[in-house]
Design an enzyme around this catalytic site. Structure first.
Site, PDB file in Angstrom:
ATOM      1  N   CYS A  39       5.988   9.784 -10.605  1.00  0.00           N
ATOM      2  CA  CYS A  39       7.107   8.912 -10.218  1.00  0.00           C
ATOM      3  C   CYS A  39       8.174   8.917 -11.311  1.00  0.00           C
ATOM      4  O   CYS A  39       9.360   8.808 -11.026  1.00  0.00           O
ATOM      5  CB  CYS A  39       6.592   7.511  -9.986  1.00  0.00           C
ATOM      6  SG  CYS A  39       5.553   6.930 -11.316  1.00  0.00           S
ATOM      7  N   GLU A  45      13.997  12.550  -4.724  1.00  0.00           N
ATOM      8  CA  GLU A  45      12.755  12.805  -5.442  1.00  0.00           C
ATOM      9  C   GLU A  45      12.062  14.012  -4.805  1.00  0.00           C
ATOM     10  O   GLU A  45      11.648  13.957  -3.654  1.00  0.00           O
ATOM     11  CB  GLU A  45      11.888  11.555  -5.281  1.00  0.00           C
ATOM     12  CG  GLU A  45      10.831  11.408  -6.301  1.00  0.00           C
ATOM     13  CD  GLU A  45      10.055  10.108  -6.116  1.00  0.00           C
ATOM     14  OE1 GLU A  45       9.989   9.577  -4.993  1.00  0.00           O
ATOM     15  OE2 GLU A  45       9.503   9.644  -7.116  1.00  0.00           O
ATOM     16  N   GLU A  89       5.816  -0.676  -7.477  1.00  0.00           N
ATOM     17  CA  GLU A  89       6.096   0.448  -8.384  1.00  0.00           C
ATOM     18  C   GLU A  89       6.475   1.606  -7.480  1.00  0.00           C
ATOM     19  O   GLU A  89       5.625   2.123  -6.753  1.00  0.00           O
ATOM     20  CB  GLU A  89       4.844   0.835  -9.189  1.00  0.00           C
ATOM     21  CG  GLU A  89       4.302  -0.232 -10.096  1.00  0.00           C
ATOM     22  CD  GLU A  89       5.044  -0.340 -11.402  1.00  0.00           C
ATOM     23  OE1 GLU A  89       6.069   0.366 -11.590  1.00  0.00           O
ATOM     24  OE2 GLU A  89       4.611  -1.143 -12.246  1.00  0.00           O
ATOM     25  N   LYS A 147      -6.758  -0.644  -1.395  1.00  0.00           N
ATOM     26  CA  LYS A 147      -6.716   0.490  -0.457  1.00  0.00           C
ATOM     27  C   LYS A 147      -6.264   1.745  -1.195  1.00  0.00           C
ATOM     28  O   LYS A 147      -5.169   1.788  -1.755  1.00  0.00           O
ATOM     29  CB  LYS A 147      -5.761   0.221   0.708  1.00  0.00           C
ATOM     30  CG  LYS A 147      -5.974   1.255   1.819  1.00  0.00           C
ATOM     31  CD  LYS A 147      -4.825   1.374   2.790  1.00  0.00           C
ATOM     32  CE  LYS A 147      -3.739   2.308   2.335  1.00  0.00           C
ATOM     33  NZ  LYS A 147      -4.165   3.701   2.143  1.00  0.00           N
TER      34      LYS A 147
END
Ligand code: NAD
Length: 423
Positions: free
Chosen positions: A224, A321, A190, A114
């Site tokens: 990331c 983040e 992850e 996906k």
């Protein structure tokens, strides 16, 4: 399909990717907003490299003969795990495709992948190239869909045997729970990061400034593993900050298709607004805004390259983040202190260390709790180098030899020996 045939499909695919670099890069730029040159020079070649790497593994995956009681012949079979469910994010659509699909196919699995709702284009295009390379229809199934519907269906499906997810830590928790509540499929994750980038007093400052800039601003800050907490030794702090600011002011923002452009727009309005909110919180918490801080231009989701100095550990911009072009520079004095502060994060994805002293480098590489530590470099990726996180940055490793075990089942076969000749 035999392992050798699988390997040949992956190799042919890599050739087709290189042949169609221009189209794939343009599509990736439309998909995500990243500069065309970045896609063409780095990401498309890396896609081909990853598939060639895993093509190399395809016919080298095998079990072992295990010495056991002499009355039995014991062997292990390394079998494909079955149907792999894979959910990927929007920041590196092609690379995330490669990290997931390459090893799963090399190990002989079928896949339902996906894509992120923001970026469906390139996976569909390269999926067609895989068919052209000889992958039988039905082996790789690409679903463009939303997370809470298509993604959740995949994570909770009883016939999906393994789930590989890349995205935010919050969604990682949701899919892990869905997998646990359904068929207990193994899950690799992850997730996010808030990676320290540590500049010691003896570092080559100009080099460190340039790489700290790259570590944070690369891909519009949407990485990331972005070096998003720049820790600089107090003795070089002012010089570093001055140069970091000058570099950010020189960053070329604009049309991703224009030659030389380093920074395109953020992915969508949601991220754009979130980043501006973080910038506001930095100003309100009294960090020093060295440059940027506003929308760039008057249309599109462009943000000025932004640098904050005098950032403290407890500020939101040093903890969460941001996922945008916002560099935060913190000051430190002692190595033990910077180790403690760098590790005081719920994340543990990556870290950068800049020093010429091998003892300092050795201490830091071992003390930092992160899945990757780059020394005097940053964002060095290769198909063979494993990647993944400590703590809330994830579970498991992708790339390299480590990815193979994510997509294999080990079966022990124990056969009784009637008359063992050597007993
Ligand atoms: P996200 O978690 O919102 O989305 C990632 C994927 O999960 C998308 O495909 C999305 O559709 C799907 N999803 C969303 N909700 C879901 C649900 N309830 N069930 C199943 N699937 C669902 O993350 P994002 O905003 O798209 O991506 C940014 C995040 O990804 C950042 O936190 C970043 O650090 C992380 N990331 C990590 C890595 C890594 O390798 N560690 C790489 C890239 C991005």
């Amino acid at each position: 399909m035999t392992a050798y045939e699988r390997s040949r499909v992956l190799l042919r695919f890599a050739d087709l990717v290189e042949k169609h670099n221009d189209e794939i890069s343009a599509l990736e730029s439309w998909n995500n907003g990243k500069p065309f040159e970045q896609a063409a020079k780095a990401e498309v070649p890396m896609l081909a490299r990853l598939f060639r790497y895993y093509a190399g593994w395809a016919d080298k995956i095998h079990g072992l003969t295990v010495p056991a009681d002499g009355n039995y012949h014991v062997q292990t079979l390394h079998e494909p795990i079955g149907v792999a469910g894979q959910i990927i994010p929007w920041n590196f659509p092609l690379l995330m495709f490669a990290w997931k699909v390459g090893p799963a196919l090399a190990c002989g699995n079928t896949i339902v992948l996906k894509t992120a709702e923001q970026t469906p284009l390139t996976a569909l295009y390269v999926g067609r190239l895989l068919l052209e390379a000889g992958l039988p229809p039905g082996v790789l199934n690409i679903v463009s869909g939303f997370g809470p519907t298509a993604g959740a269906a995949l994570a909770s499906h009883m016939d999906v045997d393994k789930l590989a997810f890349t995205g935010s830590t919050n969604t990682g928790k949701i899919v892990l729970e869905l997998a646990a509540r359904s068929n207990l499929k193994p899950v690799t994750l992850e997730l996010g990061g808030k990676s320290p980038f540590i500049v010691c007093e003896d570092a080559d400052i100009d080099h460190a400034v340039e790489l700290a800039h790259f570590a944070l601003f690369f891909n519009q800050g949407q990485c990331c593993c972005a070096g998003s907490r720049t820790f600089v030794h107090e003795s070089v702090y002012d010089e570093f900050t001055e140069k970091a600011k000058a570099r950010a002011l020189n960053r070329i923002v604009g049309d991703p298709f224009k030659k030389g452009v380093e920074q395109g727009p953020q992915i969508d309005s949601e991220q754009f607004k979130k980043i501006l909110k973080y910038i506001k919180s930095g100003v309100e918490s009294n960090a020093t805004l060295e440059c940027g801080g506003e929308r760039f231009g008057s249309k599109g989701y462009f943000i000025q390259p932004t640098v904050f100095s005098n950032v403290q550990d407890d500020m939101l911009i040093a903890q969460e983040e941001i996922f945008g072009p916002v560099q935060t520079i913190l000051k430190f004095k002692e190595i033990d202190e910077v180790i403690r502060r760098a590790n005081a994060s719920k994340y543990g994805l990556a870290a950068g260390v800049f020093t010429k002293n091998i003892d300092t480098a050795n201490t830091l590489t071992r003390a930092l709790r992160a899945g990757t530590v780059w020394v005097n470099c940053f964002d060095v990726f290769d198909a063979a180098i494993p990647f993944g996180g400590y703590k809330m940055s994830g579970i498991g490793r992708e790339k390299g030899i480590y990815s193979l075990s994510n997509y294999l089942q080990v079966k022990a076969v124990v056969t009784a020996l009637k008359k063992p000749a050597w007993l």
